[in-house]
Design a protein around this motif. Structure first.
Motif, PDB file in Angstrom:
ATOM      1  N   LEU A 106       0.826  -1.212   0.000  1.00 44.09           N
ATOM      2  CA  LEU A 106       0.000   0.000   0.000  1.00 44.09           C
ATOM      3  C   LEU A 106       0.864   1.267   0.000  1.00 44.09           C
ATOM      4  O   LEU A 106       0.336   2.375   0.053  1.00 44.09           O
ATOM      5  CB  LEU A 106      -0.925   0.014   1.219  1.00 44.09           C
ATOM      6  N   GLY A 107       2.187   1.085  -0.033  1.00 42.33           N
ATOM      7  CA  GLY A 107       3.098   2.218  -0.072  1.00 42.33           C
ATOM      8  C   GLY A 107       3.518   2.745   1.285  1.00 42.33           C
ATOM      9  O   GLY A 107       4.131   3.807   1.371  1.00 42.33           O
ATOM     10  N   LEU A 108       3.231   2.009   2.345  1.00 38.43           N
ATOM     11  CA  LEU A 108       3.603   2.457   3.683  1.00 38.43           C
ATOM     12  C   LEU A 108       5.029   2.026   4.020  1.00 38.43           C
ATOM     13  O   LEU A 108       5.461   0.945   3.633  1.00 38.43           O
ATOM     14  CB  LEU A 108       2.654   1.877   4.724  1.00 38.43           C
ATOM     15  N   GLU A 109       5.717   2.863   4.763  1.00 42.54           N
ATOM     16  CA  GLU A 109       7.037   2.518   5.283  1.00 42.54           C
ATOM     17  C   GLU A 109       6.828   1.726   6.567  1.00 42.54           C
ATOM     18  O   GLU A 109       6.181   2.199   7.498  1.00 42.54           O
ATOM     19  CB  GLU A 109       7.841   3.781   5.566  1.00 42.54           C
ATOM     20  N   VAL A 110       7.366   0.510   6.608  1.00 41.92           N
ATOM     21  CA  VAL A 110       7.169  -0.380   7.749  1.00 41.92           C
ATOM     22  C   VAL A 110       8.531  -0.714   8.359  1.00 41.92           C
ATOM     23  O   VAL A 110       9.451  -1.110   7.648  1.00 41.92           O
ATOM     24  CB  VAL A 110       6.446  -1.681   7.325  1.00 41.92           C
ATOM     25  N   THR A 111       8.641  -0.568   9.666  1.00 39.21           N
ATOM     26  CA  THR A 111       9.861  -0.928  10.397  1.00 39.21           C
ATOM     27  C   THR A 111       9.636  -2.286  11.055  1.00 39.21           C
ATOM     28  O   THR A 111       8.596  -2.526  11.650  1.00 39.21           O
ATOM     29  CB  THR A 111      10.158   0.129  11.480  1.00 39.21           C
ATOM     30  N   GLY A 112      10.633  -3.146  10.968  1.00 35.79           N
ATOM     31  CA  GLY A 112      10.554  -4.446  11.630  1.00 35.79           C
ATOM     32  C   GLY A 112      10.424  -5.567  10.634  1.00 35.79           C
ATOM     33  O   GLY A 112      10.494  -5.335   9.435  1.00 35.79           O
ATOM     34  N   PRO A 113      10.283  -6.771  11.164  1.00 30.65           N
ATOM     35  CA  PRO A 113       9.933  -7.131  12.530  1.00 30.65           C
ATOM     36  C   PRO A 113      11.049  -6.824  13.545  1.00 30.65           C
ATOM     37  O   PRO A 113      12.223  -6.946  13.251  1.00 30.65           O
ATOM     38  CB  PRO A 113       9.688  -8.638  12.480  1.00 30.65           C
ATOM     39  N   THR A 114      10.592  -6.433  14.707  1.00 28.61           N
ATOM     40  CA  THR A 114      11.460  -6.185  15.846  1.00 28.61           C
ATOM     41  C   THR A 114      11.217  -7.294  16.861  1.00 28.61           C
ATOM     42  O   THR A 114      10.077  -7.591  17.195  1.00 28.61           O
ATOM     43  CB  THR A 114      11.130  -4.808  16.474  1.00 28.61           C
ATOM     44  N   ASN A 115      12.293  -7.878  17.348  1.00 30.07           N
ATOM     45  CA  ASN A 115      12.199  -8.979  18.301  1.00 30.07           C
ATOM     46  C   ASN A 115      12.153  -8.431  19.725  1.00 30.07           C
ATOM     47  O   ASN A 115      13.127  -7.886  20.219  1.00 30.07           O
ATOM     48  CB  ASN A 115      13.391  -9.919  18.142  1.00 30.07           C
ATOM     49  N   HIS A 116      11.015  -8.599  20.372  1.00 20.31           N
ATOM     50  CA  HIS A 116      10.869  -8.223  21.782  1.00 20.31           C
ATOM     51  C   HIS A 116      10.924  -9.468  22.665  1.00 20.31           C
ATOM     52  O   HIS A 116      10.562  -9.411  23.834  1.00 20.31           O
ATOM     53  CB  HIS A 116       9.543  -7.487  22.001  1.00 20.31           C
ATOM     54  N   ARG A 125       2.877   4.172  10.287  1.00 20.34           N
ATOM     55  CA  ARG A 125       2.074   5.333  10.691  1.00 20.34           C
ATOM     56  C   ARG A 125       0.774   5.404   9.902  1.00 20.34           C
ATOM     57  O   ARG A 125       0.739   5.058   8.732  1.00 20.34           O
ATOM     58  CB  ARG A 125       2.853   6.625  10.495  1.00 20.34           C
ATOM     59  N   ASP A 126      -0.259   5.883  10.589  1.00 20.51           N
ATOM     60  CA  ASP A 126      -1.533   6.118   9.904  1.00 20.51           C
ATOM     61  C   ASP A 126      -1.462   7.505   9.249  1.00 20.51           C
ATOM     62  O   ASP A 126      -0.473   8.233   9.421  1.00 20.51           O
ATOM     63  CB  ASP A 126      -2.714   5.927  10.860  1.00 20.51           C
TER      64      ASP A 126
END
Length: 180
Positions: A106-116, A125-126
């Motif tokens: 959808l063109g969104l910048e996504v960070t991760g996956p982050t391991n918690h 972000r919305d």
């Protein structure tokens, strides 16, 4: 008093239709209902608004207010950008990776996956700038019980020192040991 759950969580938005479209398309959250008034019911202040409610699954409701007569949206500049966020649970790690691919599509910048360690998550972000987290639980047997046991001592030490508390460092020791 016994809480029965969160009734809804409300945030501000710039445009209700844009917000509805985003949450429906990106996260599959349908519009449940909308309320609009000329006065704020709790304060009686004259302030026209549109209040929307979205279905976040399992009886959870995410709400937004569009309040056009107020100053433009901003954020607390004294709070780091990563602190305030909405976190939603997905079924598993496969669903998390599928969501990441869908959101990037959808063109969104996504960070991760982050391991918690007890869960994996992605962040994006919305259209209002709100940080959204999707999380997939990966907790191993005994981890949550151990964390619950440690919590009171951690809070006590933090209250005295306001410094990093290491009681639960075992959660990330392997991750940081593997880092270059």
């Amino acid at each position: 008093m016994q809480m029965q759950g969160i009734h809804h969580v409300a945030y501000r938005c710039r445009d209700v239709q844009q917000t509805i479209d985003f949450y429906r398309e990106a996260l599959g959250m349908p519009l449940l209902l909308a309320i609009s008034e000329d006065r704020v019911p709790s304060t009686k202040a004259p302030d026209p608004y549109m209040h929307i409610f979205l279905d976040a699954g399992r009886g959870n409701v995410l709400a937004f207010f569009e309040i056009p007569n107020s100053p433009a949206m901003g954020r607390d500049e004294n709070t780091p950008d990563w602190v305030q966020h909405l976190a939603f649970q997905v079924e598993d790690e496969a669903a998390l990776l599928a969501a990441k691919a869908r959101l990037e599509g959808l063109g969104l910048e996504v960070t991760g996956p982050t391991n918690h360690e007890i869960f994996q998550s992605i962040y994006f972000r919305d259209p209002n700038g709100h940080r959204i987290e999707l999380a997939a639980n990966t907790v191993k047997p005994g981890q949550l019980e151990r964390l619950r046991e440690l919590a009171p001592a951690m809070i006590e030490e933090w209250g005295r020192t306001r410094r990093t508390v290491r009681h639960a460092a075992w959660l990330h020791e392997q991750e940081f040991a593997a880092a270059p």
